[in-house]
Design a protein around this motif. Structure first.
Motif, PDB file in Angstrom:
ATOM      1  N   ILE A 188     -30.910  75.173  73.414  1.00  0.00           N
ATOM      2  CA  ILE A 188     -30.079  76.186  74.092  1.00  0.00           C
ATOM      3  C   ILE A 188     -29.945  75.855  75.574  1.00  0.00           C
ATOM      4  CG2 ILE A 188     -29.915  78.623  74.772  1.00  0.00           C
ATOM      5  CD1 ILE A 188     -31.512  79.269  72.152  1.00  0.00           C
ATOM      6  N   SER A 189     -31.067  75.455  76.199  1.00  0.00           N
ATOM      7  CA  SER A 189     -31.023  75.268  77.654  1.00  0.00           C
ATOM      8  C   SER A 189     -30.530  73.885  78.062  1.00  0.00           C
ATOM      9  CB  SER A 189     -32.387  75.565  78.272  1.00  0.00           C
ATOM     10  OG  SER A 189     -33.347  74.658  77.807  1.00  0.00           O
ATOM     11  N   GLY A 190     -30.134  73.076  77.105  1.00  0.00           N
ATOM     12  CA  GLY A 190     -29.464  71.822  77.414  1.00  0.00           C
ATOM     13  C   GLY A 190     -30.384  70.626  77.613  1.00  0.00           C
ATOM     14  N   ILE A 191     -31.683  70.817  77.357  1.00  0.00           N
ATOM     15  CA  ILE A 191     -32.628  69.707  77.502  1.00  0.00           C
ATOM     16  C   ILE A 191     -32.444  68.714  76.354  1.00  0.00           C
ATOM     17  CG2 ILE A 191     -35.089  69.085  77.590  1.00  0.00           C
ATOM     18  CD1 ILE A 191     -35.561  71.992  78.662  1.00  0.00           C
ATOM     19  N   ILE A 192     -32.107  69.249  75.176  1.00  0.00           N
ATOM     20  CA  ILE A 192     -31.811  68.419  74.006  1.00  0.00           C
ATOM     21  C   ILE A 192     -30.371  68.705  73.589  1.00  0.00           C
ATOM     22  CG2 ILE A 192     -32.342  68.065  71.555  1.00  0.00           C
ATOM     23  CD1 ILE A 192     -35.155  69.043  72.099  1.00  0.00           C
ATOM     24  N   ASP A 193     -29.605  67.653  73.279  1.00  0.00           N
ATOM     25  CA  ASP A 193     -28.261  67.861  72.736  1.00  0.00           C
ATOM     26  C   ASP A 193     -28.351  67.995  71.228  1.00  0.00           C
ATOM     27  OD1 ASP A 193     -27.183  67.676  75.217  1.00  0.00           O
ATOM     28  OD2 ASP A 193     -26.461  65.616  75.000  1.00  0.00           O
ATOM     29  N   PRO A 194     -27.731  69.024  70.670  1.00  0.00           N
ATOM     30  CA  PRO A 194     -27.789  69.164  69.213  1.00  0.00           C
ATOM     31  C   PRO A 194     -26.944  68.102  68.508  1.00  0.00           C
ATOM     32  CG  PRO A 194     -26.332  70.827  70.132  1.00  0.00           C
ATOM     33  CD  PRO A 194     -26.947  70.109  71.301  1.00  0.00           C
ATOM     34  N   ARG A 195     -27.357  67.750  67.294  1.00  0.00           N
ATOM     35  CA  ARG A 195     -26.559  66.816  66.483  1.00  0.00           C
ATOM     36  C   ARG A 195     -25.337  67.509  65.896  1.00  0.00           C
ATOM     37  NH1 ARG A 195     -30.376  62.578  64.515  1.00  0.00           N
ATOM     38  NH2 ARG A 195     -31.338  62.007  66.495  1.00  0.00           N
ATOM     39  N   ARG A 196     -25.491  68.793  65.611  1.00  0.00           N
ATOM     40  CA  ARG A 196     -24.408  69.577  65.012  1.00  0.00           C
ATOM     41  C   ARG A 196     -24.496  71.006  65.496  1.00  0.00           C
ATOM     42  NH1 ARG A 196     -23.081  69.118  59.186  1.00  0.00           N
ATOM     43  NH2 ARG A 196     -22.819  66.909  58.782  1.00  0.00           N
ATOM     44  N   GLY A 197     -23.416  71.743  65.248  1.00  0.00           N
ATOM     45  CA  GLY A 197     -23.418  73.171  65.504  1.00  0.00           C
ATOM     46  C   GLY A 197     -22.952  73.521  66.903  1.00  0.00           C
ATOM     47  N   SER A 198     -22.891  74.823  67.173  1.00  0.00           N
ATOM     48  CA  SER A 198     -22.384  75.262  68.470  1.00  0.00           C
ATOM     49  C   SER A 198     -23.242  76.361  69.059  1.00  0.00           C
ATOM     50  CB  SER A 198     -20.942  75.758  68.333  1.00  0.00           C
ATOM     51  OG  SER A 198     -20.932  76.973  67.607  1.00  0.00           O
ATOM     52  N   ILE A 199     -23.226  76.418  70.395  1.00  0.00           N
ATOM     53  CA  ILE A 199     -23.960  77.427  71.146  1.00  0.00           C
ATOM     54  C   ILE A 199     -22.980  78.084  72.107  1.00  0.00           C
ATOM     55  CG2 ILE A 199     -25.897  77.860  72.708  1.00  0.00           C
ATOM     56  CD1 ILE A 199     -27.083  75.155  71.670  1.00  0.00           C
ATOM     57  N   GLU A 200     -22.877  79.407  71.996  1.00  0.00           N
ATOM     58  CA  GLU A 200     -22.007  80.167  72.898  1.00  0.00           C
ATOM     59  C   GLU A 200     -22.844  81.133  73.702  1.00  0.00           C
ATOM     60  OE1 GLU A 200     -18.678  82.178  70.940  1.00  0.00           O
ATOM     61  OE2 GLU A 200     -18.785  80.534  69.502  1.00  0.00           O
ATOM     62  N   PHE A 201     -22.540  81.185  75.001  1.00  0.00           N
ATOM     63  CA  PHE A 201     -23.216  82.121  75.897  1.00  0.00           C
ATOM     64  C   PHE A 201     -22.140  82.900  76.635  1.00  0.00           C
ATOM     65  CE2 PHE A 201     -25.333  82.843  80.137  1.00  0.00           C
ATOM     66  CZ  PHE A 201     -26.196  83.835  79.689  1.00  0.00           C
ATOM     67  N   GLN A 202     -22.201  84.205  76.572  1.00  0.00           N
ATOM     68  CA  GLN A 202     -21.189  85.075  77.186  1.00  0.00           C
ATOM     69  C   GLN A 202     -19.792  84.650  76.748  1.00  0.00           C
ATOM     70  OE1 GLN A 202     -22.531  84.660  81.356  1.00  0.00           O
ATOM     71  NE2 GLN A 202     -23.182  86.795  81.238  1.00  0.00           N
ATOM     72  N   GLY A 203     -19.669  84.276  75.501  1.00  0.00           N
ATOM     73  CA  GLY A 203     -18.367  83.921  74.954  1.00  0.00           C
ATOM     74  C   GLY A 203     -17.888  82.512  75.264  1.00  0.00           C
ATOM     75  N   ALA A 204     -18.646  81.771  76.097  1.00  0.00           N
ATOM     76  CA  ALA A 204     -18.233  80.409  76.449  1.00  0.00           C
ATOM     77  C   ALA A 204     -19.050  79.395  75.654  1.00  0.00           C
ATOM     78  CB  ALA A 204     -18.440  80.171  77.943  1.00  0.00           C
ATOM     79  N   ASN A 205     -18.410  78.313  75.267  1.00  0.00           N
ATOM     80  CA  ASN A 205     -19.110  77.256  74.539  1.00  0.00           C
ATOM     81  C   ASN A 205     -19.946  76.434  75.528  1.00  0.00           C
ATOM     82  OD1 ASN A 205     -19.947  75.109  73.017  1.00  0.00           O
ATOM     83  ND2 ASN A 205     -17.952  74.773  72.061  1.00  0.00           N
ATOM     84  N   ILE A 206     -21.267  76.478  75.368  1.00  0.00           N
ATOM     85  CA  ILE A 206     -22.148  75.726  76.279  1.00  0.00           C
ATOM     86  C   ILE A 206     -22.869  74.593  75.554  1.00  0.00           C
ATOM     87  CG2 ILE A 206     -22.526  77.668  77.843  1.00  0.00           C
ATOM     88  CD1 ILE A 206     -25.431  77.832  76.521  1.00  0.00           C
ATOM     89  N   THR A 207     -22.421  74.278  74.346  1.00  0.00           N
ATOM     90  CA  THR A 207     -23.092  73.247  73.561  1.00  0.00           C
ATOM     91  C   THR A 207     -23.178  71.951  74.357  1.00  0.00           C
ATOM     92  OG1 THR A 207     -21.893  74.204  71.704  1.00  0.00           O
ATOM     93  CG2 THR A 207     -23.173  72.208  71.259  1.00  0.00           C
ATOM     94  N   ALA A 208     -24.395  71.422  74.541  1.00  0.00           N
ATOM     95  CA  ALA A 208     -24.605  70.149  75.228  1.00  0.00           C
ATOM     96  C   ALA A 208     -24.154  70.150  76.688  1.00  0.00           C
ATOM     97  CB  ALA A 208     -23.945  68.994  74.467  1.00  0.00           C
ATOM     98  N   ASN A 209     -23.950  71.317  77.274  1.00  0.00           N
ATOM     99  CA  ASN A 209     -23.793  71.359  78.739  1.00  0.00           C
ATOM    100  C   ASN A 209     -25.101  70.890  79.377  1.00  0.00           C
ATOM    101  OD1 ASN A 209     -21.339  72.625  78.272  1.00  0.00           O
ATOM    102  ND2 ASN A 209     -21.713  74.300  79.693  1.00  0.00           N
ATOM    103  N   ASP A 210     -25.022  70.436  80.631  1.00  0.00           N
ATOM    104  CA  ASP A 210     -26.283  69.975  81.214  1.00  0.00           C
ATOM    105  C   ASP A 210     -27.097  71.174  81.715  1.00  0.00           C
ATOM    106  OD1 ASP A 210     -26.328  69.869  84.425  1.00  0.00           O
ATOM    107  OD2 ASP A 210     -24.283  69.580  83.668  1.00  0.00           O
TER     108      ASP A 210
END
Ligand code: ATP
Length: 241
Positions: free
Chosen positions: A52-74
């Protein structure tokens, strides 16, 4: 308010090389609540938070925070959005003073007056940190370092705090104290909290909603009130028969 969860994970998978640590995790955290992920050692709890906090990038799937896609953000970008991670083992800056550790938590902020107010608020929750403000953080006890790590996260004025195993290495009494203050922070400041814990008893009492993680998969979810009544939970996580 519009029913969109503050945080939403959909089918998230993360791995260390060939080792799949989480295998399709979906979960939601509603604004204003305390949510808990329970699971035994190695279930994948820490990996969920690091993903969730961006330390690891997921292989699949999505993470949204406050409606924004933050998947693999730094990680720094995620902190700036208001999502702050308190890692397992605290990781305070041992050679900096307690006060400077707290101010490091506010490094993304330019509102000096609000930062000063939050520093006083933190000292209100944890008066020992005010007493020790000038001391090196490395000299604090384990419990005090946990208090400092939580407080440093608060200094970022976050919407959501990810809390990794706050009870780790602490006495039952200190664990109870820390959980009581986490609940107060949630109620008084409206800060949403996602915590992961092996101490199911503490986590279920403090939280509103819970997920049970086994081998990288969510196997059960419900309000903590209902989870506490489930026979499987009583037997495997609360040590009751
Ligand atoms: P703990 O309470 O011990 O932290 P956990 O539920 O948080 O347990 P994770 O730390 O997320 O579990 O670990 C999930 C799985 O991934 C475990 O099988 C673990 O051995 C493996 N794992 C974790 N970190 C690494 C790493 N850096 N390299 C390889 N495997 C890892």
């Amino acid at each position: 308010a519009d029913g969109t969860p503050l945080l939403r994970l959909q089918n998230v998978e993360s791995a260390y090389g060939p080792i799949k640590a989480i295998r399709g995790v979906s979960l939601q955290v509603q604004r204003g609540e305390i949510a808990a992920v329970l699971g035994s050692n190695g279930a994948g709890k820490t990996t969920i938070l690091k993903t969730i906090s961006g330390i690891i990038d997921p292989r699949r799937g999505s993470i949204e925070f406050q409606g924004a896609n933050i998947t693999a953000n730094d990680p720094a970008a995620i902190v700036r959005r208001g999502l702050v991670h308190v890692p397992e083992g605290r990781e305070v800056f041992a050679l900096l003073s307690v006060r400077d550790n707290l101010l490091m938590g506010a490094y993304t902020r330019s509102d000096a007056d609000a930062v000063a107010r939050d520093l006083e608020a933190v000292y209100g929750y944890f008066p020992i940190l005010k007493e020790r403000a000038a001391q090196d953080a490395g000299l604090l006890s384990g419990g005090q370092q946990q208090m400092l790590a939580i407080s440093r996260a608060l200094m970022a004025s976050p919407e959501l705090i990810l809390l990794d195993e706050p009870s780790l290495g602490l006495s039952p009494k200190l664990t109870k104290e820390i959980f009581e203050i986490v609940v107060r922070i949630n109620r008084e400041r409206g800060t949403t909290i996602l915590l992961v814990e092996q101490n199911a008893n503490m986590a279920l009492n403090a939280s509103d909603y819970g997920y049970v993680l086994e081998n990288g998969r969510i196997v059960m979810e419900d309000s903590c009130e209902r989870l506490r009544e489930k026979d499987d939970i009583k037997e495997f996580y609360l040590g009751m028969k």
